[in-house]
Design an enzyme around this catalytic site. Structure first.
Site, PDB file in Angstrom:
ATOM      1  N   CYS A 226       0.870  -1.170   0.030  1.00  0.00           N
ATOM      2  CA  CYS A 226       0.159  -0.149   0.019  1.00  0.00           C
ATOM      3  C   CYS A 226       0.979   1.283   0.043  1.00  0.00           C
ATOM      4  O   CYS A 226       0.493   2.157  -0.729  1.00  0.00           O
ATOM      5  CB  CYS A 226      -1.034  -0.084   1.282  1.00  0.00           C
ATOM      6  SG  CYS A 226      -2.365  -1.447   1.176  1.00  0.00           S
ATOM      7  N   CYS A 245       2.453  10.127   6.904  1.00  0.00           N
ATOM      8  CA  CYS A 245       1.644   9.112   7.248  1.00  0.00           C
ATOM      9  C   CYS A 245       0.377   9.335   6.976  1.00  0.00           C
ATOM     10  O   CYS A 245      -0.353  10.153   6.868  1.00  0.00           O
ATOM     11  CB  CYS A 245       1.691   8.924   8.797  1.00  0.00           C
ATOM     12  SG  CYS A 245       0.465   7.841   9.509  1.00  0.00           S
ATOM     13  N   CYS A 397     -15.347  29.314   2.366  1.00  0.00           N
ATOM     14  CA  CYS A 397     -14.979  29.974   3.470  1.00  0.00           C
ATOM     15  C   CYS A 397     -13.346  30.464   3.591  1.00  0.00           C
ATOM     16  O   CYS A 397     -12.710  30.489   2.569  1.00  0.00           O
ATOM     17  CB  CYS A 397     -14.837  28.874   4.522  1.00  0.00           C
ATOM     18  SG  CYS A 397     -13.953  27.542   4.631  1.00  0.00           S
ATOM     19  N   CYS A 402      -3.075  26.217  -0.052  1.00  0.00           N
ATOM     20  CA  CYS A 402      -2.187  26.736  -1.137  1.00  0.00           C
ATOM     21  C   CYS A 402      -1.986  25.538  -2.299  1.00  0.00           C
ATOM     22  O   CYS A 402      -1.919  24.496  -1.616  1.00  0.00           O
ATOM     23  CB  CYS A 402      -0.828  27.205  -0.412  1.00  0.00           C
ATOM     24  SG  CYS A 402       0.180  27.354  -1.767  1.00  0.00           S
ATOM     25  N   CYS A 413      -6.185  36.950   8.022  1.00  0.00           N
ATOM     26  CA  CYS A 413      -4.890  37.396   8.617  1.00  0.00           C
ATOM     27  C   CYS A 413      -3.624  36.722   8.077  1.00  0.00           C
ATOM     28  O   CYS A 413      -2.460  37.306   8.487  1.00  0.00           O
ATOM     29  CB  CYS A 413      -5.009  37.071  10.166  1.00  0.00           C
ATOM     30  SG  CYS A 413      -4.943  35.365  10.569  1.00  0.00           S
ATOM     31  N   CYS A 433      -9.611  36.134  14.324  1.00  0.00           N
ATOM     32  CA  CYS A 433     -10.411  35.424  13.484  1.00  0.00           C
ATOM     33  C   CYS A 433     -11.668  34.839  14.133  1.00  0.00           C
ATOM     34  O   CYS A 433     -11.917  34.083  13.334  1.00  0.00           O
ATOM     35  CB  CYS A 433      -9.716  35.010  12.273  1.00  0.00           C
ATOM     36  SG  CYS A 433      -8.400  36.017  11.711  1.00  0.00           S
TER      37      CYS A 433
END
Length: 455
Positions: A226, A245, A397, A402, A413, A433
């Site tokens: 995996c 992880c 929102c 990024c 901010c 905020c």
């Protein structure tokens, strides 16, 4: 066959059946052998390294004591086995004490086989007999001939004539004793891990540790199959900083060694290159050779505009990336164009003529034109606080992701947000905020209100 020979053979066969080949090794002659005895350390056992800078390390295993023996013909009726004891981390004083204790055990059991009794004592009672407790102090000392390392318990001093010649301290002058101890501890931990069974957190299959990957910071375990697919996808997408992880909210990172173990040579080469490039991009004194066939990283001296590529020896200007032109002016960079534009627009007529003469009218015109693009970015975008990429907020929102470095930040901010719980920034009453997650959002938005995936 004499009684002594029969007793010897029975003892050696019994030891071979009790211990595996790593612990008990019998020579072809049948009368000699080695016994490797790993001591069981108490929980949370520590190494304390004394020197200029003292450091402490948690360990679970120490290199084995090695009991080398040779059986005389009249053992056990008359003579004891000839032996030596060697160790990498005990002093010769301590090993001498062990040798004398083995002599005492022979005196107590004379006429009987004694190898198993010796082994039990060394394996189970050495720490208590020598008074060794956590932390075990490792002393590094220097001599005129160079750097020497030795493991020592504080306060022990003795003369050479008090030492038993059967006590051997294995000191490799070319290798640091601390490195040897930590490497052995790591190898033994991996051996124990390889023999256990774990449930993969992705496919939920039970796999041996030898077929699994352990993230050391968080101790989460996944099967190699995996993780191989997961790593290859991230590397193919260029997200070499995201090999963490897979457990939700867990930020433990895979080591380069773990990545190399699972992916192919081509994938690891790409991973290594992108990882190095992302690191160099953050260094202000590093630029890249502008030749497309080279692109080698180049260190630049402070306050210098000349770079010399160590690979192709190309000398170039670090500002315009063209051949180094000495004191002659070069085409200004984007930042310099913006400063040039501001200076040109605010200066007097005499100042404008001086700038046109210095940089040329065409350069001045380019600076003014590009300022419009810069002003648009300034009015419509904000820079990611982590990597500086310009980000435009389309909808959703105020918790932003990024598109370049995948870090979370606040649109209001511009503070970096926690990867574990980014919304805590808007739920904490002490935050500037607080309760502003949807501040400035048009409540009539229809496409995925509250989602920031496309911001």
């Amino acid at each position: 066959m004499s009684a002594d020979q029969e007793a010897q053979e029975d003892e050696l066969l019994a030891l071979a059946s009790i211990y595996d080949e790593e612990e008990f090794r019998r020579a072809e002659s049948g009368k000699e052998g080695e016994i490797h005895l790993c001591l069981e350390l108490p929980p949370n056992f520590k190494l304390l390294v004394n020197g200029q800078n003292s450091t402490e390390h948690n360990i679970s295993f120490l290199p084995p004591l090695v009991l080398s023996f040779e059986i005389p013909a009249d053992y056990p009726s008359v003579s004891p086995p000839l032996f030596t004891i060697s160790s990498k981390w005990l002093t010769r004083i301590q090993i001498t004490a062990l040798c004398r204790r083995l002599d005492e055990l022979w005196e107590e059991n004379q006429g009987n086989v004694v190898l198993f009794t010796w082994m039990q004592f060394l394996k189970e009672e050495t720490l208590e007999f020598l008074g060794i407790q956590s932390p075990l102090e490792i002393q590094r000392t220097e001599s005129e001939s160079g750097q020497k390392q030795a493991a020592a318990v504080s306060g022990e001093k003795s003369k050479a004539q008090d030492l038993d010649p059967r006590a051997v301290q294995e000191v490799d002058a070319s290798t640091d004793i601390l490195t040897q101890l930590l490497d052995f501890d790591e190898a033994q931990k991996q051996k124990v891990f390889d023999g256990k069974v774990f449930c993969c957190g992705i496919c939920y299959s039970e796999k041996l540790g030898s077929d699994s990957l352990l993230f050391k910071e968080c101790q989460h375990v996944y099967c190699k199959a995996c993780m191989k697919e997961y790593f290859e996808i991230q590397i193919r997408d260029g997200k070499v900083q995201c090999l963490n992880c897979p457990e939700p909210k867990c930020m433990s990172m895979a080591t380069p060694t773990q990545v190399k173990l699972l992916v192919g040579e081509d994938e690891f080469a790409r991973y290594d290159r992108l990882l190095l490039q992302s690191s160099l991009d953050l260094m202000a004194d590093v630029v890249y050779c502008p030749r497309m066939s080279c692109c080698m990283a180049v260190m630049v001296e402070p306050d210098s505009t000349m770079g010399i590529c160590p690979a192709c020896r190309y000398a170039f200007c670090t500002l315009c990336k063209r051949s180094y032109h000495g004191l002659s002016h070069c085409i200004a960079t984007a930042d310099e164009l913006r400063r040039l534009r501001d200076e040109y627009m605010s200066t007097s007529e005499q100042g404008k003529k001086f700038l046109e003469k210095r940089f040329g009218r065409r350069v001045i015109q380019k600076a003014v034109e590009e300022s419009f693009s810069t002003d648009w970015l300034k009015d419509n975008c904000k820079q990611c606080p982590c990597c500086g990429t310009n980000i435009q907020k389309v909808h959703g929102c105020n918790k932003m992701t990024c598109s370049s470095c995948q870090k979370y930040f606040c649109w209001i901010c511009l503070g970096a947000l926690s990867r574990v719980n980014p919304y805590s920034h808007f739920n904490n009453p002490s935050s500037p905020c607080y309760n502003q997650l949807f501040q400035g959002v048009d409540m009539g938005e229809e496409d995925g209100f509250g989602s920031d995936e496309d911001n």
